[in-house]
Design an enzyme around this catalytic site. Structure first.
Site, PDB file in Angstrom:
ATOM      1  N   GLY A 122       0.778  -1.229   0.000  1.00 50.47           N
ATOM      2  CA  GLY A 122       0.000   0.000   0.000  1.00 50.47           C
ATOM      3  C   GLY A 122       0.809   1.278   0.000  1.00 50.47           C
ATOM      4  O   GLY A 122       0.313   2.328   0.411  1.00 50.47           O
ATOM      5  N   SER A 123       2.043   1.232  -0.497  1.00 48.97           N
ATOM      6  CA  SER A 123       2.832   2.483  -0.483  1.00 48.97           C
ATOM      7  C   SER A 123       2.191   3.540  -1.400  1.00 48.97           C
ATOM      8  O   SER A 123       2.201   4.732  -1.070  1.00 48.97           O
ATOM      9  CB  SER A 123       4.294   2.233  -0.866  1.00 48.97           C
ATOM     10  OG  SER A 123       4.421   1.893  -2.215  1.00 48.97           O
TER      11      SER A 123
ATOM     12  N   MET B  69      -4.794  -7.041  -6.748  1.00 48.93           N
ATOM     13  CA  MET B  69      -4.380  -8.198  -7.539  1.00 48.93           C
ATOM     14  C   MET B  69      -5.539  -9.036  -8.085  1.00 48.93           C
ATOM     15  O   MET B  69      -5.414 -10.248  -8.241  1.00 48.93           O
ATOM     16  CB  MET B  69      -3.447  -9.089  -6.692  1.00 48.93           C
ATOM     17  CG  MET B  69      -2.221  -8.357  -6.181  1.00 48.93           C
ATOM     18  SD  MET B  69      -1.215  -7.654  -7.497  1.00 48.93           S
ATOM     19  CE  MET B  69      -0.382  -9.123  -8.073  1.00 48.93           C
ATOM     20  N   ARG B  70      -6.667  -8.381  -8.363  1.00 47.34           N
ATOM     21  CA  ARG B  70      -7.789  -9.125  -8.947  1.00 47.34           C
ATOM     22  C   ARG B  70      -8.255  -8.455 -10.240  1.00 47.34           C
ATOM     23  O   ARG B  70      -8.206  -7.228 -10.339  1.00 47.34           O
ATOM     24  CB  ARG B  70      -8.978  -9.198  -7.993  1.00 47.34           C
ATOM     25  CG  ARG B  70      -8.626  -9.862  -6.724  1.00 47.34           C
ATOM     26  CD  ARG B  70      -9.736 -10.675  -6.116  1.00 47.34           C
ATOM     27  NE  ARG B  70      -9.103 -11.504  -5.101  1.00 47.34           N
ATOM     28  CZ  ARG B  70      -8.705 -12.749  -5.301  1.00 47.34           C
ATOM     29  NH1 ARG B  70      -8.932 -13.347  -6.442  1.00 47.34           N
ATOM     30  NH2 ARG B  70      -8.088 -13.409  -4.344  1.00 47.34           N
TER      31      ARG B  70
ATOM     32  N   ILE C 191     -10.839  -6.930 -12.675  1.00 47.49           N
ATOM     33  CA  ILE C 191     -12.109  -6.233 -12.471  1.00 47.49           C
ATOM     34  C   ILE C 191     -13.117  -6.787 -13.485  1.00 47.49           C
ATOM     35  O   ILE C 191     -12.854  -6.798 -14.688  1.00 47.49           O
ATOM     36  CB  ILE C 191     -11.930  -4.706 -12.679  1.00 47.49           C
ATOM     37  CG1 ILE C 191     -10.832  -4.151 -11.752  1.00 47.49           C
ATOM     38  CG2 ILE C 191     -13.246  -3.970 -12.483  1.00 47.49           C
ATOM     39  CD1 ILE C 191     -11.145  -4.144 -10.284  1.00 47.49           C
TER      40      ILE C 191
ATOM     41  N   ASN D 149      -5.437   2.224 -13.126  1.00 44.16           N
ATOM     42  CA  ASN D 149      -4.462   1.303 -12.527  1.00 44.16           C
ATOM     43  C   ASN D 149      -3.052   1.812 -12.798  1.00 44.16           C
ATOM     44  O   ASN D 149      -2.818   2.536 -13.770  1.00 44.16           O
ATOM     45  CB  ASN D 149      -4.637  -0.092 -13.144  1.00 44.16           C
ATOM     46  CG  ASN D 149      -3.697  -1.116 -12.525  1.00 44.16           C
ATOM     47  OD1 ASN D 149      -3.516  -1.151 -11.306  1.00 44.16           O
ATOM     48  ND2 ASN D 149      -3.074  -1.936 -13.349  1.00 44.16           N
TER      49      ASN D 149
ATOM     50  N   HIS E  66       0.969   0.402 -13.241  1.00 41.54           N
ATOM     51  CA  HIS E  66       1.716  -0.838 -13.492  1.00 41.54           C
ATOM     52  C   HIS E  66       3.200  -0.506 -13.704  1.00 41.54           C
ATOM     53  O   HIS E  66       3.530   0.418 -14.449  1.00 41.54           O
ATOM     54  CB  HIS E  66       1.146  -1.544 -14.728  1.00 41.54           C
ATOM     55  CG  HIS E  66       1.781  -2.875 -14.953  1.00 41.54           C
ATOM     56  ND1 HIS E  66       1.506  -3.965 -14.140  1.00 41.54           N
ATOM     57  CD2 HIS E  66       2.704  -3.302 -15.844  1.00 41.54           C
ATOM     58  CE1 HIS E  66       2.238  -4.995 -14.548  1.00 41.54           C
ATOM     59  NE2 HIS E  66       2.968  -4.615 -15.581  1.00 41.54           N
TER      60      HIS E  66
HETATM   61  C1  GRF Z   1       3.115  -1.222  -7.591  1.00 41.04           C
HETATM   62  O1  GRF Z   1       4.383  -1.516  -8.116  1.00 41.04           O
HETATM   63  C2  GRF Z   1       2.102  -1.076  -8.678  1.00 41.04           C
HETATM   64  O2  GRF Z   1       2.646  -0.590  -9.869  1.00 41.04           O
HETATM   65  C3  GRF Z   1       1.626  -2.488  -8.878  1.00 41.04           C
HETATM   66  O3  GRF Z   1       1.592  -3.035  -7.585  1.00 41.04           O
HETATM   67  C4  GRF Z   1       2.568  -2.390  -6.780  1.00 41.04           C
HETATM   68  C5  GRF Z   1       1.895  -1.946  -5.516  1.00 41.04           C
HETATM   69  O4  GRF Z   1       2.818  -1.443  -4.589  1.00 41.04           O
HETATM   70  N1  GRF Z   1       0.355  -2.526  -9.545  1.00 41.04           N
HETATM   71  P1  GRF Z   1       2.310  -0.780  -3.245  1.00 41.04           P
HETATM   72  O5  GRF Z   1       1.435  -1.816  -2.546  1.00 41.04           O
HETATM   73  O6  GRF Z   1       1.559   0.456  -3.596  1.00 41.04           O
HETATM   74  O7  GRF Z   1       3.551  -0.498  -2.456  1.00 41.04           O
END
Ligand code: GRF
Length: 189
Positions: free
Chosen positions: A12-13, A90-91, A93, A107, A109
């Site tokens: 969740g950073s 991680m799901r 939609i 999103n 990525h």
């Molecule tokens: C990030 O690298 C994002 O691009 C990907 O998942 C990661 C999530 O990182 N979809 P965090 O949980 O926000 O630290």
């Protein structure tokens, strides 16, 4: 003010950065709620500690995607959500949410999409000895890491270790996600 929902499954950073930027008025919106499919994720602890209304579900308690997305949709409607921000959710939609929020789900990525869709994108670019990688923010559609690109930033791979590259990517992500959200908020005005 527009209402944001953040979805996360992990650390969740990005979620924390967005939340802090909302508090500090760098993002001119309200972060009204949080969604996760991982009860034990650090992002969930953060949401609870910060009293962010949360919908945390266990996938095993639902028979299929339609049933949990319907429950989720009812939750989101309560908070009158305008924009859904996926931050390590991680799901896939499904149509229930996609149809309720057309072009309102985004999103982030860690690759130069369409390259390296899916999991472990940073490591796969590193292992392939690419000379550059990057971050992409895009609208969400029915396929994984696939929708229309909103913003993309390249990063030359000039790091001694994979960990250094991962750290650099996350730094870019945090800055970029706020920029992209603000851009969309302007468009939604
Ligand atoms: C990030 O690298 C994002 O691009 C990907 O998942 C990661 C999530 O990182 N979809 P965090 O949980 O926000 O630290």
């Amino acid at each position: 003010m527009k209402h944001l929902a953040v979805f996360a499954s992990g650390t969740g950073s990005n979620f924390i950065e967005i939340h802090q930027n909302v508090i500090n008025k760098i993002i001119p919106a309200k972060l009204v709620c949080f969604v996760s499919d991982q009860e034990k994720a650090p992002s969930v602890s953060y949401a609870l500690k910060n009293n962010i209304p949360s919908f945390v579900f266990n996938i095993d308690h639902y028979s299929n995607r339609k049933t949990y997305e319907t429950a989720l949709l009812n939750f989101l409607k309560t908070y009158e959500v305008d924009l859904i921000v996926l931050a390590g959710y991680m799901r896939i939609i499904g149509p229930t949410l996609l149809n309720a929020y057309p072009n309102k789900i985004i999103n982030i990525h860690p690759s130069l999409l369409p390259l390296y869709k899916g999991k472990d994108a940073i490591k796969r670019a590193w292992d392939a000895k690419e000379d550059k990688t990057g971050v992409t923010i895009h609208y969400v559609d029915a396929k994984i890491d696939n929708g229309k690109i909103i913003m993309q930033k390249e990063l030359p791979i000039q790091y001694a270790t994979l960990d250094e590259l991962i750290k650099a990517i996350h730094g870019i992500e945090h800055e970029m996600y706020t920029q992209a959200i603000n851009l969309i908020l302007e468009e939604l005005k």
